[in-house]
Design a protein around this motif. Structure first.
Motif, PDB file in Angstrom:
ATOM      1  N   GLU A 164      90.960  47.082  24.052  1.00  0.00           N
ATOM      2  CA  GLU A 164      90.216  45.833  23.886  1.00  0.00           C
ATOM      3  C   GLU A 164      90.428  45.274  22.486  1.00  0.00           C
ATOM      4  OE1 GLU A 164      86.146  45.964  25.162  1.00  0.00           O
ATOM      5  OE2 GLU A 164      86.659  46.699  27.155  1.00  0.00           O
ATOM      6  N   ARG A 206      92.237  41.671  21.356  1.00  0.00           N
ATOM      7  CA  ARG A 206      91.635  40.694  20.446  1.00  0.00           C
ATOM      8  C   ARG A 206      92.572  40.370  19.302  1.00  0.00           C
ATOM      9  NH1 ARG A 206      85.511  42.391  18.877  1.00  0.00           N
ATOM     10  NH2 ARG A 206      85.321  43.985  20.491  1.00  0.00           N
ATOM     11  N   ASN A 244      87.957  39.824  26.298  1.00  0.00           N
ATOM     12  CA  ASN A 244      88.122  40.015  24.861  1.00  0.00           C
ATOM     13  C   ASN A 244      89.086  38.995  24.265  1.00  0.00           C
ATOM     14  OD1 ASN A 244      86.929  42.544  23.358  1.00  0.00           O
ATOM     15  ND2 ASN A 244      87.156  43.134  25.485  1.00  0.00           N
ATOM     16  N   ARG A 245      90.175  38.745  24.973  1.00  0.00           N
ATOM     17  CA  ARG A 245      91.130  37.751  24.486  1.00  0.00           C
ATOM     18  C   ARG A 245      90.490  36.383  24.433  1.00  0.00           C
ATOM     19  NH1 ARG A 245      96.832  38.227  27.616  1.00  0.00           N
ATOM     20  NH2 ARG A 245      96.387  40.247  28.575  1.00  0.00           N
ATOM     21  N   GLY A 304      73.875  47.183  16.258  1.00  0.00           N
ATOM     22  CA  GLY A 304      74.426  46.622  17.475  1.00  0.00           C
ATOM     23  C   GLY A 304      75.939  46.573  17.441  1.00  0.00           C
ATOM     24  N   THR A 305      76.541  47.662  17.044  1.00  0.00           N
ATOM     25  CA  THR A 305      77.993  47.677  16.955  1.00  0.00           C
ATOM     26  C   THR A 305      78.583  48.478  18.104  1.00  0.00           C
ATOM     27  OG1 THR A 305      79.840  47.922  15.486  1.00  0.00           O
ATOM     28  CG2 THR A 305      78.253  49.709  15.519  1.00  0.00           C
ATOM     29  N   THR A 306      79.879  48.347  18.252  1.00  0.00           N
ATOM     30  CA  THR A 306      80.539  48.982  19.380  1.00  0.00           C
ATOM     31  C   THR A 306      81.873  49.571  18.926  1.00  0.00           C
ATOM     32  OG1 THR A 306      81.763  48.354  21.348  1.00  0.00           O
ATOM     33  CG2 THR A 306      81.121  46.607  19.916  1.00  0.00           C
ATOM     34  N   ALA A 338      88.288  35.957  21.477  1.00  0.00           N
ATOM     35  CA  ALA A 338      89.040  35.760  20.248  1.00  0.00           C
ATOM     36  C   ALA A 338      89.630  34.359  20.192  1.00  0.00           C
ATOM     37  CB  ALA A 338      90.152  36.806  20.134  1.00  0.00           C
ATOM     38  N   ARG A 357      87.971  43.073  31.407  1.00  0.00           N
ATOM     39  CA  ARG A 357      87.401  43.161  30.069  1.00  0.00           C
ATOM     40  C   ARG A 357      88.435  42.809  28.994  1.00  0.00           C
ATOM     41  NH1 ARG A 357      82.548  45.218  28.742  1.00  0.00           N
ATOM     42  NH2 ARG A 357      83.428  45.611  26.711  1.00  0.00           N
ATOM     43  N   GLU A 358      89.676  43.199  29.225  1.00  0.00           N
ATOM     44  CA  GLU A 358      90.711  42.840  28.252  1.00  0.00           C
ATOM     45  C   GLU A 358      90.868  41.329  28.185  1.00  0.00           C
ATOM     46  OE1 GLU A 358      94.357  45.005  28.641  1.00  0.00           O
ATOM     47  OE2 GLU A 358      93.371  46.948  28.524  1.00  0.00           O
ATOM     48  N   SER A 375      84.539  47.044  18.481  1.00  0.00           N
ATOM     49  CA  SER A 375      84.484  46.202  17.279  1.00  0.00           C
ATOM     50  C   SER A 375      84.836  46.985  16.027  1.00  0.00           C
ATOM     51  CB  SER A 375      83.092  45.594  17.130  1.00  0.00           C
ATOM     52  OG  SER A 375      82.866  44.662  18.154  1.00  0.00           O
ATOM     53  N   ASN A 422      78.055  42.048  20.748  1.00  0.00           N
ATOM     54  CA  ASN A 422      78.102  43.496  20.921  1.00  0.00           C
ATOM     55  C   ASN A 422      76.943  44.041  21.755  1.00  0.00           C
ATOM     56  OD1 ASN A 422      80.498  43.846  19.620  1.00  0.00           O
ATOM     57  ND2 ASN A 422      79.578  44.327  17.632  1.00  0.00           N
ATOM     58  N   GLN A 423      77.254  44.856  22.660  1.00  0.00           N
ATOM     59  CA  GLN A 423      76.284  45.543  23.535  1.00  0.00           C
ATOM     60  C   GLN A 423      75.607  44.602  24.515  1.00  0.00           C
ATOM     61  OE1 GLN A 423      76.900  48.491  22.823  1.00  0.00           O
ATOM     62  NE2 GLN A 423      76.064  49.254  20.909  1.00  0.00           N
ATOM     63  N   ARG A 424      75.908  43.315  24.442  1.00  0.00           N
ATOM     64  CA  ARG A 424      75.295  42.462  25.456  1.00  0.00           C
ATOM     65  C   ARG A 424      76.271  41.448  26.036  1.00  0.00           C
ATOM     66  NH1 ARG A 424      70.510  40.401  21.670  1.00  0.00           N
ATOM     67  NH2 ARG A 424      70.644  42.617  21.143  1.00  0.00           N
TER      68      ARG A 424
END
Lengths: 219, 219
Positions: free
Chosen positions: B53, B57, A56-57, B9-11, A60, A52-53, B14, A68-70
């Motif tokens: 995370e 980013r 995320n990179r 839809g935020t996390t 970016a 996951r890290e 984020s 988000n969330q999906r």
DNA sequence: GTCGAAAATATAATCGATTTTTTGAATCCG
DNA sequence: CGGATTCAAAAAATCGATTATATTTTCGAC
């Protein structure tokens, strides 16, 4: 002692990042597709946290789209995006080339010649494609390296990756490819001769021709 | 119905990303300092996973430096880096301005006038600084928004954040500030009049003056 | 005292499990 | 039938604890 106990200081997160970046640029994921995180986990045999890290990179960096969330999606391929990427690549690389020629020193000249030579050889001896891609990227990076702007190089690297997503997916164009290869050597010649304007024009043409090839990925 | 059941839809990831980005740009962390992850965890009351995370980013974005096995550091402030950032900002924003003026439509003209007005008002009524910063960023984004290149806007945004790290830390320069504020309105006038070259020259001057202010953060 | 090795501590990275949210299918009215 | 609603399954996000690595401290020999 002189034991190779040298710690590379690497991390699972970075390893999977590099691997995924390569695979994304190489088009090993279908464009527009949703990224199945648990499938990746299995495939690359890596834990969820480092994976996951890395994702995320990559988001970016622009090689993934994060929602988000999906989760994450692979960006689609479309002509307008390619136009943008190619146009920006042209602008920035032309800018960087001027500065590189003006600031490059003798050490750079040697490295540039070496990089061009290795690339030419890889082409003549028809090395595996991944080998050639590596040397091709290295050549372009070497050419612009002494431009003096870390940010400019950063952006160019990013655009180069984006551009390559298209180019590597496009059908082969052997004739054009040959022409592009010749341009690499011409770029070296002009750069070493300090002919800024001519080198810039050649670079524009080089990127434009690559763009024409890359367009083949859009249909 | 019109219920505010709107799903943002935020996390957590984020949220903490946005917060940290703001705080980094605002200089709430000492430049060059190592980031104490567990301290952040406490301070922002967030779990380790979303925090990491977000840090990943931010590192890919350039507001942090990631070193394998030894966490994250806040980038230092030094003149050469600022020179690079300002120079790139100048190049890219001048490029974007030309395109924006050529492509902006009537809707854009209204929004630009509105953004400039809000900014002017915030300045005249001496709103809290964070309010002004928000509107200032919004103004510059609106000005360049219709340039037509997503990548160009992306790079400009990144450089704007980098630049602001310096500017917000620099000692106040009220006289220069006033001049810069007047330039905002002049930029609008020239942009709406379609005077590309003059607008570009003004933008160069605007960024150069901001650069002079930001230099104050380097000593 | 100081240098270097080794133990102790602190910190970063990762794992396994849990919680939350989305997605897709089945169901229920109108 | 069509459209909304509920429920179950899947996936994403997060947590708490563990492992690995770096950093600091201690200690002994010189």
């Amino acid at each position: 002692m002189g034991t190779p106990k040298r710690k590379g200081g690497t991390t699972r997160s970075s390893l999977i990042y590099d691997t995924l970046r390569q695979d994304l640029v190489n088009g090993r994921f279908k464009a527009g597709e949703k990224v199945a995180i648990s499938a990746l986990k299995e495939h690359y045999e890596v834990g969820l946290s480092p994976l996951r890290e890395a994702l995320n990179r990559l988001a970016a960096y622009g090689l993934l789209i994060q929602e988000n969330q999906r989760g994450f999606r692979v960006p689609g391929l479309n002509r307008e995006e390619l136009d943008d990427i190619a146009e920006m690549r042209r602008e920035l690389e032309v800018m960087a080339l001027k500065r590189a020629i003006e600031r490059g020193n003798a050490e750079w000249e040697s490295e540039l010649l070496a990089a061009a030579h290795r690339l030419r050889r890889a082409d003549e001896t028809s090395q595996p494609v991944e080998e050639w891609e590596q040397l091709h990227g290295k050549f372009h990076r070497t050419l612009l390296a002494p431009c003096g702007s870390a940010w400019l190089l950063r952006f160019i690297e990013q655009l180069y990756d984006q551009f390559d997503r298209y180019r590597r997916l496009a059908p082969p164009a052997p004739q054009m490819r040959e022409h592009l290869n010749r341009q690499h050597d011409q770029l070296v010649t002009l750069a070493l001769a300090g002919k800024v304007t001519e080198a810039q024009e050649l670079m524009e043409d080089h990127i434009h021709r690559s763009y024409l090839v890359a367009l083949g990925a859009c249909q």
